[in-house]
Design a protein around this motif. Structure first.
Motif, short mmCIF file in Angstrom:
data_model
loop_
_atom_site.label_atom_id
_atom_site.label_comp_id
_atom_site.label_asym_id
_atom_site.label_seq_id
_atom_site.Cartn_x
_atom_site.Cartn_y
_atom_site.Cartn_z
N ALA A 123 14.08 9.12 7.26
CA ALA A 123 13.65 10.52 7.18
C ALA A 123 12.79 10.76 5.95
O ALA A 123 11.88 11.61 5.95
CB ALA A 123 14.86 11.44 7.17
N ASP A 124 13.07 10.02 4.87
CA ASP A 124 12.28 10.14 3.64
C ASP A 124 11.01 9.30 3.69
O ASP A 124 10.32 9.13 2.68
CB ASP A 124 13.13 9.71 2.44
CG ASP A 124 14.19 10.74 2.10
OD1 ASP A 124 14.06 11.90 2.53
OD2 ASP A 124 15.17 10.36 1.42
N LYS A 125 10.73 8.71 4.88
CA LYS A 125 9.52 7.92 5.14
C LYS A 125 9.42 6.68 4.25
O LYS A 125 8.33 6.29 3.82
CB LYS A 125 8.27 8.79 4.99
CG LYS A 125 8.24 9.93 6.01
CD LYS A 125 6.93 10.71 5.96
CE LYS A 125 6.92 11.79 7.04
NZ LYS A 125 5.67 12.58 7.04
N GLU A 126 10.59 6.08 3.99
CA GLU A 126 10.59 4.79 3.28
C GLU A 126 10.07 3.73 4.25
O GLU A 126 10.58 3.60 5.36
CB GLU A 126 12.01 4.44 2.83
CG GLU A 126 12.59 5.34 1.76
CD GLU A 126 11.92 5.13 0.41
OE1 GLU A 126 11.32 4.05 0.21
OE2 GLU A 126 11.98 6.04 -0.42
N PRO A 127 9.08 2.93 3.85
CA PRO A 127 8.51 1.95 4.78
C PRO A 127 9.36 0.69 4.96
O PRO A 127 9.29 0.03 5.99
CB PRO A 127 7.16 1.60 4.14
CG PRO A 127 7.38 1.84 2.68
CD PRO A 127 8.35 2.98 2.57
N ARG A 128 10.16 0.37 3.96
CA ARG A 128 10.98 -0.84 4.00
C ARG A 128 12.40 -0.51 3.53
O ARG A 128 12.60 0.08 2.47
CB ARG A 128 10.38 -1.93 3.11
CG ARG A 128 9.00 -2.37 3.55
CD ARG A 128 8.34 -3.25 2.52
NE ARG A 128 6.98 -3.63 2.93
CZ ARG A 128 6.13 -4.29 2.15
NH1 ARG A 128 6.50 -4.63 0.92
NH2 ARG A 128 4.93 -4.60 2.60
N ILE A 129 13.38 -0.92 4.33
CA ILE A 129 14.77 -0.54 4.08
C ILE A 129 15.63 -1.79 4.21
O ILE A 129 15.47 -2.55 5.16
CB ILE A 129 15.23 0.53 5.09
CG1 ILE A 129 14.29 1.76 5.03
CG2 ILE A 129 16.67 0.94 4.83
CD1 ILE A 129 14.42 2.67 6.24
N LEU A 130 16.56 -1.96 3.28
CA LEU A 130 17.41 -3.16 3.28
C LEU A 130 18.88 -2.78 3.31
O LEU A 130 19.33 -1.89 2.57
CB LEU A 130 17.13 -3.99 2.02
CG LEU A 130 17.91 -5.31 1.88
CD1 LEU A 130 17.58 -6.28 3.01
CD2 LEU A 130 17.64 -5.95 0.52
N LEU A 131 19.65 -3.46 4.19
CA LEU A 131 21.11 -3.36 4.22
C LEU A 131 21.69 -4.73 3.91
O LEU A 131 21.29 -5.73 4.51
CB LEU A 131 21.59 -2.93 5.61
CG LEU A 131 21.56 -1.45 5.97
CD1 LEU A 131 22.02 -1.26 7.41
CD2 LEU A 131 22.44 -0.62 5.04
N THR A 132 22.66 -4.76 3.00
CA THR A 132 23.32 -6.02 2.64
C THR A 132 24.81 -5.88 2.90
O THR A 132 25.50 -5.13 2.21
CB THR A 132 23.08 -6.36 1.15
OG1 THR A 132 21.67 -6.42 0.91
CG2 THR A 132 23.72 -7.67 0.78
#
Length: 783
Positions: free
Chosen positions: A164-173
């Protein structure tokens, strides 16, 4: 008035007065299962007295204390639980006063009334934009068994907030076995239901799920099964059906990157474990992905993203760069380390992390112990008396890192095979990690030579050379309804993508120099299974000594499978490294040595190490220090210990407290071994550690008890014989024979008649139970 009364008579009414209805409140909400301990038991699960919700958003917790206690007595606990659950506000109350604490500011104060659901929701969601609110409030798919765990809920919502914040790259660990694919499914479900897309128009998104192995892609497709009509797998077979044209009439697309990067090489499409496509091949041939417009996908989910997606030299990067307008969501079990720094450079800091330590302590992953085994040939010095069968020596001294890679000593391999069989239960599912495919083959043959089970598939090799047969055997191994195969030997192929829940042993027969690879291998055993209290790492190489970091933040995946031979753990690379493709890296010929007659090989030491709640292996000294630190919470004096231990009910309470602290029956047996007290009662061990008393064996206690005047009370000889029989059982089988619930079984074993007939010998059932308890007081009189 106790806490329950306070909740019922005060807090429930107060919540109702403030506008909180039944559908907004979860009472006594357990959000963990409790750490697994021996005997198919669980440690204490975490729960909040009240979880307050509105519009599918967790807003706050409320911790209740009994009327008469301070309102903030439960505040710290409430803050800890609220932090776990990622809520902003926590409340603490004794039914009369209410304290509000804002975790985001670290400040709190007493309040006259609780905010209504709408008021609290508006405070929590004040900084959310319209898209974020729409995504977060969309309900999860909870059909069937799809109820998300607390950390999965947080992970999904963290990703949606970033989108929603328009982050282009998102990581889950998140650690292996904690449900990353399920999290991905719930993310996609919410995106679909809200019709989110990067253009902001009214249509469902198009999403690509990208993996590097068919087995991972296929497992993901199974998880996404509710979207059956909306999904397609991009592979050679599907494209062939469409006359060479990629499918576009779906919303969710699954692919292994080799299949869409290299359109001609079928070995990538059929392989169960694939290597990265060579850079020059990708440039020369191009890829199916280029048939899609660059803005075709709204989001790309990259499974095991540390395995190449972030590396600018890697093939995944070309695909991601081409679809740069899409949101890139990386899933990994690898916390930031030197050998995967590119992943974190590309994606940035994870929006959420959930570690191995958290998973084990919450009870969602299986704890483990380490069994380190050494032999008298863990180092080989060249001896002229030994016969060189092939090759020639390149050094005078070979160490653990050389075996099977540079030097083969069949007698040593056979010793390890026999030792392995001695240290596992015959039908416990086991994965053995070998140096290369040849080592896996030799070890399989050695195990089959010494096994006791006649089934021809008891031990099998699972490597890329086995092809379809190997994949079929792997599927049977993963099927928990099938006992066979029991043991798999492999090298690189099984370090990832093998979801076998009933694995009881992980065996290291090759050296490992990468923390990434080590934690990935450990992850093969962490999944939960009914009756599986722990799994064991059987370590022949010392690899387990190297990889205990203070944070213990998750189980990373292997990033070493490539054609360059740059393996962290002795894999040969190429065809010897189980990688299923690529050009083998030339290696010097291994030297094979036949030991001189009369050379005796043997195991020199077997050391069991237990891992505490912080993921740290405990040395003998630390093990003792930890239990000594717990002792003051169990009893205050030797007399109190003796009195409570002599009572079966109170003894069980002490043992239960020890279990909660991580000292179960097996660990207490280890403690006895450390003190050379195998034949002693745990009572004597505890008394010795606490008060330096002399330890008596169970045999000594029985001898002393048999001569005690206690027996003179009983005139019936059968009654006396039965009590002496109990003493015999205690000497042989320890304190389990003294449990209250064991009495009926002891009557049966002694053949003295029915329970009623046995009771009559003592003057009734109450007198029998009294005698059983008095006998135990007699056992523990001696000091």
């Amino acid at each position: 008035m106790n806490e329950s009364d306070t909740r019922a008579n005060y807090i429930d009414k107060f919540l109702e007065e403030c506008g909180w209805k039944m559908e907004h409140i979860k009472r006594e909400h357990y959000y963990t299962d409790g750490r697994k301990i021996l005997g198919n038991k669980r440690g204490n699960a975490k729960k909040v007295d009240y979880l307050l919700k509105f519009k599918n958003v967790d807003l706050a917790t409320l911790e209740a204390k009994a009327l008469g206690k301070a309102p903030t007595e439960g505040l710290q606990q409430a803050i800890d639980y609220g932090t776990d659950l990622n809520v902003r506000f926590v409340y603490s109350s004794n039914g009369k006063k209410y304290y509000e604490f804002d975790i985001s500011t670290g400040k709190g104060d007493y309040i006259e009334r609780l905010p209504s659901p709408e008021e609290l929701y508006n405070r929590v969601m004040a900084n959310c934009n319209e898209v974020e609110e729409k995504l977060i409030t969309q309900p999860f798919d909870i059909a069937g068994t799809n109820i998300p765990r607390y950390y999965q809920t947080i992970a999904v919502n963290k990703v949606l907030s970033a989108i929603a914040d328009k982050e282009p790259r998102i990581l889950l660990t998140l650690a292996t076995g904690t449900g990353k694919t399920f999290i991905a499914y719930q993310i996609v479900y919410k995106l679909f239901q809200t019709r989110w897309n990067i253009e902001g128009t009214e249509r469902r998104p198009k999403i690509l799920f990208l993996a590097d192995r068919n087995i991972l892609a296929d497992q993901a497709i199974n998880t996404f099964n509710p979207f059956e009509k909306d999904l397609v797998k991009i592979d050679g077979e599907e494209i062939k059906k469409r006359n060479g044209v990629v499918p576009t009439n779906a919303n969710i697309f699954f692919a292994i990157y080799q299949a869409i990067a290299d359109r001609d090489n079928n070995k990538f499409l059929k392989s169960a474990d694939s290597v990265q496509t060579k850079e020059e091949d990708l440039q020369k041939i191009g890829g199916y992905y280029k048939q899609y417009p660059a803005d075709f996908f709204d989001a790309i989910i990259i499974d095991e993203c540390h395995r190449g997606s972030a590396n600018e030299e890697g093939s995944w990067r070309h695909i991601l760069d081409y679809f740069s307008k899409a949101v890139h969501i990386g899933l990994t079990a690898t916390p930031k380390r030197d050998d995967n720094v590119d992943t974190y450079t590309y994606f940035g800091k994870p929006v959420y992390e959930y570690s191995l330590k958290q998973g084990i302590n919450d009870g969602f992953l299986t704890p483990y112990k380490v069994k380190r085994i050494t032999t008298n040939i863990d180092e080989y010095i060249v001896d002229k008396g030994d016969k060189v069968v092939q090759g020639q020596h390149t050094k005078m001294v070979y160490n653990l890192d050389d075996f099977e890679k540079n030097i083969i000593i069949p007698a040593r391999t056979e010793l390890l095979a026999k030792t392995l069989l001695e240290h596992i239960n015959t039908m416990d599912k086991t994965i053995v990690f070998c140096v290369d495919q040849q080592h896996a083959l030799t070890l399989r043959d050695m195990i089959n030579r010494h096994k006791t089970v006649t089934d021809p598939h008891y031990c099998v090799r699972i490597t890329s050379d086995e092809g379809d047969i190997g994949r079929q055997l792997l599927e049977r191994f993963q099927d928990n309804d099938k006992d066979i195969p029991v043991i798999l030997t492999s090298s690189q192929m099984l370090t990832t993508g093998v979801d076998a829940r009933n694995v009881r042993n992980i065996v290291l027969m090759r050296n490992i120099n990468s923390v990434v690879e080590f934690k990935q291998i450990v992850g093969r055993g962490t999944r939960l299974f009914e009756g599986k209290d722990f799994f064991t790492i059987i370590d022949f190489t010392g690899a387990s000594n190297r990889f205990y970091d203070s944070e213990w933040d998750g189980l990373p995946f292997d990033e070493t499978e490539n054609t360059s031979g740059r393996s962290g753990g002795g894999g040969n690379g190429g065809s010897d490294g189980d990688t299923g493709g690529g050009t083998p890296t030339p290696r010097p010929e291994k030297v094979e040595v036949q030991l001189a007659n009369g050379r005796v090989l043997k195991v020199t030491n077997v050391q069991v190490r237990y891992i505490d709640s912080d993921g740290k292996p405990l040395s003998a000294k630390e093990f003792l220090e930890k239990i000594i630190g717990i002792i003051p919470t169990l009893y205050q004096t030797e007399e109190e210990l003796r009195r409570n231990w002599a009572n079966p009910d109170k003894r069980e309470a002490i043992l239960s407290k020890l279990e909660q602290e991580g000292f179960d029956k097996e660990q207490l047996d280890t403690l006895r071994g450390m003190l050379s007290a195998r034949d002693c009662d745990i009572f004597d061990v505890l008394a010795h550690l606490s008060y330096s008393t002399e330890m008596l064996t169970r045999h000594s206690r029985v001898e002393i008890a048999q001569s005690d005047r206690f027996f003179d009370v009983f005139k019936n000889m059968k009654a006396k014989d039965f009590l002496r029989f109990i003493l015999t059982r205690y000497e042989l089988d320890d304190i389990d024979e003294l449990k209250r619930e064991k009495l009926g079984e002891l009557i049966k074993l002694n053949n003295i008649g029915s329970p009623k007939e046995a009771a009559d010998l003592f003057g009734g059932s109450e007198k029998l139970v009294e005698a059983f308890y008095k006998l135990q007081e007699t056992i523990y009189k001696a000091s």
